[in-house]
Write an enzyme that holds these catalytic residues in place. Sequence first.
Site, PDB file in Angstrom:
ATOM      1  N   HIS A 294       0.843  -1.191   0.000  1.00  0.00           N
ATOM      2  CA  HIS A 294       0.000   0.000   0.000  1.00  0.00           C
ATOM      3  C   HIS A 294       0.878   1.240   0.000  1.00  0.00           C
ATOM      4  O   HIS A 294       1.762   1.383   0.838  1.00  0.00           O
ATOM      5  CB  HIS A 294      -0.897  -0.033   1.243  1.00  0.00           C
ATOM      6  CG  HIS A 294      -2.009   0.943   1.193  1.00  0.00           C
ATOM      7  ND1 HIS A 294      -2.422   1.669   2.296  1.00  0.00           N
ATOM      8  CD2 HIS A 294      -2.817   1.326   0.173  1.00  0.00           C
ATOM      9  CE1 HIS A 294      -3.436   2.447   1.954  1.00  0.00           C
ATOM     10  NE2 HIS A 294      -3.688   2.255   0.670  1.00  0.00           N
ATOM     11  N   ASP A 298      -4.893   5.447   4.292  1.00  0.00           N
ATOM     12  CA  ASP A 298      -6.331   5.552   4.101  1.00  0.00           C
ATOM     13  C   ASP A 298      -6.981   6.186   5.324  1.00  0.00           C
ATOM     14  O   ASP A 298      -6.698   5.809   6.468  1.00  0.00           O
ATOM     15  CB  ASP A 298      -6.952   4.171   3.861  1.00  0.00           C
ATOM     16  CG  ASP A 298      -6.626   3.631   2.484  1.00  0.00           C
ATOM     17  OD1 ASP A 298      -6.063   4.388   1.671  1.00  0.00           O
ATOM     18  OD2 ASP A 298      -6.923   2.455   2.221  1.00  0.00           O
ATOM     19  N   HIS A 373     -13.766   6.173   1.674  1.00  0.00           N
ATOM     20  CA  HIS A 373     -12.572   6.613   2.396  1.00  0.00           C
ATOM     21  C   HIS A 373     -11.744   7.498   1.473  1.00  0.00           C
ATOM     22  O   HIS A 373     -12.034   7.612   0.281  1.00  0.00           O
ATOM     23  CB  HIS A 373     -11.723   5.416   2.845  1.00  0.00           C
ATOM     24  CG  HIS A 373     -11.043   4.694   1.732  1.00  0.00           C
ATOM     25  ND1 HIS A 373     -11.710   3.904   0.823  1.00  0.00           N
ATOM     26  CD2 HIS A 373      -9.736   4.657   1.359  1.00  0.00           C
ATOM     27  CE1 HIS A 373     -10.859   3.402  -0.049  1.00  0.00           C
ATOM     28  NE2 HIS A 373      -9.649   3.848   0.248  1.00  0.00           N
ATOM     29  N   HIS A 375      -7.889   7.970   0.070  1.00  0.00           N
ATOM     30  CA  HIS A 375      -6.533   7.440  -0.064  1.00  0.00           C
ATOM     31  C   HIS A 375      -5.608   8.646  -0.273  1.00  0.00           C
ATOM     32  O   HIS A 375      -5.725   9.384  -1.246  1.00  0.00           O
ATOM     33  CB  HIS A 375      -6.439   6.488  -1.255  1.00  0.00           C
ATOM     34  CG  HIS A 375      -5.042   6.026  -1.536  1.00  0.00           C
ATOM     35  ND1 HIS A 375      -4.438   5.020  -0.822  1.00  0.00           N
ATOM     36  CD2 HIS A 375      -4.128   6.451  -2.450  1.00  0.00           C
ATOM     37  CE1 HIS A 375      -3.209   4.826  -1.289  1.00  0.00           C
ATOM     38  NE2 HIS A 375      -3.002   5.692  -2.279  1.00  0.00           N
TER      39      HIS A 375
END
Length: 401
Positions: A294, A298, A373, A375
């Site tokens: 990742h 987030d 959400h 990012h």
Amino acid sequence: MRRLQRSHTGGGRQPFGTCGGGRPRSRPGGGRGDDGDRPRPRRTRRRLRRDGCLVLCALAVTVSPVLGSRPPDSYAAPGRLARATSDVYRLTREEAQVKEVYARTEPAARERRREADRLAERLNGLRFVSGVLREDAGAAARAQYRTGGFTARESPRLLDDPLELLSVQEDDTGRRERLARRLGETDDRSRALAAEARATALSWRALDRDAARMRTALDAMADRLAEARGRLDALAAAEVAEGRCRTADRDALEPDEGERPDGDPSRHGWTRPVLGYRLSAGYGGSGANWSGTHTGQDFAVPTGTPVRSVGPGTVVSAGCGGAFGISMVIRHPGGWYSQYAHLAVPFVAPGRRVRPGEWIGLSGTTGNSTGPHLHFEVRTTPEFGSAVDPVEWLRRRGVGV
């Protein structure tokens, strides 16, 4: 991680999800399907009379808006998107206002109830004392009646000294007077305390009713807000499917007094990209949603949450599709870049200069996302693959998340 968040108990729920960089797997796209034209039954002139034709034509005019094919999403999307954006923001603001009042009313109702219980306990104690004093006063009165007014205890020694006997009688009379005075004072305190207890109980019940009405209103508001967020998510997905992610008019949202959608012109530092969030997937994590690691942080927030530029800069690119959905990249002083992905609505376009805290869009769940959400990435270049830990980057600039 998948989490369900409610605006309030009993309200509508909206799942929070994760997404990510690291070459995330894109989900299949596709716009909202078109119903198409409905086939109309064949009509034979020989079977229709003139009056029947008039009736059928009138019915066709009346029913056609319902049975006819709906226009493509692109036909009405700008107006519908603007309304959906405004509805989500307005309902979110109204819910926050009611929550703020409820947060004061509900504890106040509990405190007033505790105060009413304390007063009732004190009142019971005073009534007990009054009962004892009355019993004592009654016993003294009965003794005085039986002796014809003399209530001091007799003894052979006192009978031999009349002066001492009168002194004892005077002390006993003073005791009865003090008893009567104390009983009167206790009764006065009991009456005052009873009035205060009644007023406190009425205040507590009124606050409790207000809190109950607010809970009901919050439940209904949460349902309406969940529906509005669902409409906004669907329209954002349609925009991505068409490849035309239009910017919305931020000024039409009518923010509350004290909010600065255009940023703070006197501020030159850094800030968080969203407020009222929960951290979910962090930088460097791995999972089924990403082919690698990742590349950002987030922030789990409901659809329609204002997304802010973390610092001064210029919008250098905007995305409309792919893994990041609706997204944008901002260039900051010092050669740093920040990315904001999975938006529902963008407010700014490439070339726009932004201030710290300026609203650049509303959060959503477009692209490779398992729920609403934001990012957030920090990069050394505008391109994917140059990300650094955004939480640590913000912390070094005095911003904790």
